[in-house]
Motif scaffolding. Structure first.
Motif: not given
Length: 76
Positions: A51-60, A62-63, A68-73
């Protein structure tokens, strides 16, 4: 037979830490701890990581930058 093998003094009883029964008692405790009582933890860890990987891929996708993706996670 199983009750005699795994619980020589009855269900819930323990044996002394000497001899063959002590070894079998320790072996039973380790087996139970690894495969009986915590059988849901490996599945939970796998699904959480997925799930964390899917969220990270979606954030990446989106640009959002990797930082920034690490900070959001980390906030979630």
């Amino acid at each position: 037979m199983t009750q005699i093998l795994f619980f020589p003094q009855g269900a819930g009883g323990t044996v002394s830490n000497t001899g063959v029964w002590g070894f079998l008692d320790h072996l039973n405790v380790i087996f139970s701890a690894l495969f009986v009582y915590v059988r849901g933890l490996p599945m939970f860890a796998t699904l959480l990581g997925f799930g964390v990987g899917i969220i990270a891929l979606n954030l990446l996708r989106k640009g959002i930058s990797l930082r920034g993706a690490r900070r959001i996670l980390a906030r979630r």
